[in-house]
Design an enzyme around this catalytic site. Structure first.
Site, PDB file in Angstrom:
ATOM      1  N   ASN A  90       1.010  -1.310   0.147  1.00  0.00           N
ATOM      2  CA  ASN A  90      -0.039  -0.032   0.019  1.00  0.00           C
ATOM      3  C   ASN A  90       0.961   1.478  -0.155  1.00  0.00           C
ATOM      4  O   ASN A  90       0.623   2.325   0.192  1.00  0.00           O
ATOM      5  CB  ASN A  90      -0.906   0.064   1.164  1.00  0.00           C
ATOM      6  CG  ASN A  90      -1.606  -1.067   1.126  1.00  0.00           C
ATOM      7  OD1 ASN A  90      -1.547  -2.026   1.994  1.00  0.00           O
ATOM      8  ND2 ASN A  90      -2.581  -1.593   0.356  1.00  0.00           N
ATOM      9  N   ILE A  98       0.950   7.098   0.147  1.00  0.00           N
ATOM     10  CA  ILE A  98       0.330   5.713   0.930  1.00  0.00           C
ATOM     11  C   ILE A  98      -1.165   5.448   0.481  1.00  0.00           C
ATOM     12  O   ILE A  98      -1.772   6.615   0.389  1.00  0.00           O
ATOM     13  CB  ILE A  98       0.405   6.090   2.213  1.00  0.00           C
ATOM     14  CG1 ILE A  98       1.775   6.566   2.776  1.00  0.00           C
ATOM     15  CG2 ILE A  98      -0.108   5.404   3.211  1.00  0.00           C
ATOM     16  CD1 ILE A  98       2.211   7.345   4.118  1.00  0.00           C
ATOM     17  N   CYS A  99      -1.543   4.582   0.263  1.00  0.00           N
ATOM     18  CA  CYS A  99      -2.972   4.069   0.028  1.00  0.00           C
ATOM     19  C   CYS A  99      -3.562   3.611   1.194  1.00  0.00           C
ATOM     20  O   CYS A  99      -3.513   2.495   1.739  1.00  0.00           O
ATOM     21  CB  CYS A  99      -3.110   3.081  -1.061  1.00  0.00           C
ATOM     22  SG  CYS A  99      -4.715   2.519  -1.495  1.00  0.00           S
ATOM     23  N   VAL A 100      -4.420   4.478   1.880  1.00  0.00           N
ATOM     24  CA  VAL A 100      -4.999   4.188   3.194  1.00  0.00           C
ATOM     25  C   VAL A 100      -6.155   5.053   3.207  1.00  0.00           C
ATOM     26  O   VAL A 100      -6.207   6.361   2.951  1.00  0.00           O
ATOM     27  CB  VAL A 100      -4.178   4.414   4.404  1.00  0.00           C
ATOM     28  CG1 VAL A 100      -3.515   5.763   4.817  1.00  0.00           C
ATOM     29  CG2 VAL A 100      -4.984   3.809   5.654  1.00  0.00           C
TER      30      VAL A 100
END
Length: 143
Positions: A90, A98-100
């Site tokens: 992620n 950041i993939c959150v």
């Protein structure tokens, strides 16, 4: 209107900084600090990789930039090349993005920088390979 938002942002960030300095959570595995004492909008964070993960013992550096709309819009947070290279499903290997969800669609003004850092520790413990930014890491994680 911009000045009142700016004053609110400044007040909020000063409180967060004071709270971080007192926090036991930050003392153990998270360091959050201003890049410059005269600029509340630019921070540096260091995360220690959580035990029982591939990141254990790693020291990960993040760059945090806060816009004038904070806390109504999320800060921009990226992993940067530091002491330990970040390889995670992620996290973009090239940009550090950041993939959150809490930094995008599930942002809430109730979140603080400290809570975001705790969420990033949780992301290191529990990657989401089904929504990757780094397909190589996601594929390796799944196999």
């Amino acid at each position: 209107m911009t000045s009142s938002v700016s004053l609110g942002t400044t007040k909020r960030l000063r409180k967060e900084l004071a709270d971080i300095k007192k926090s036991a959570d930050c003392a153990n595995n998270i360091t959050l600090e201003l890049k410059s004492e005269d600029n509340l909008m630019s921070w540096k964070a260091t995360l220690i990789g959580p035990t029982d993960t591939p990141y254990a013992g790693g020291v990960f550096t993040l760059d945090i930039n806060i816009g004038p709309e904070y806390p109504f819009k999320p800060p921009s947070i990226k992993f940067v090349q530091g002491n330990t290279r970040m390889f995670h499903p992620n996290v973009s290997e090239s940009s550090g993005d950041i993939c959150v969800d809490i930094l995008k669609s599930n942002w809430s003004p109730a979140l603080t920088l400290e809570k975001i850092m705790m969420s990033l520790i949780a992301l290191l413990q529990n990657p989401n390979p089904d929504d990757p930014l780094n397909s190589s890491a996601a594929s390796l994680y799944k196999t």
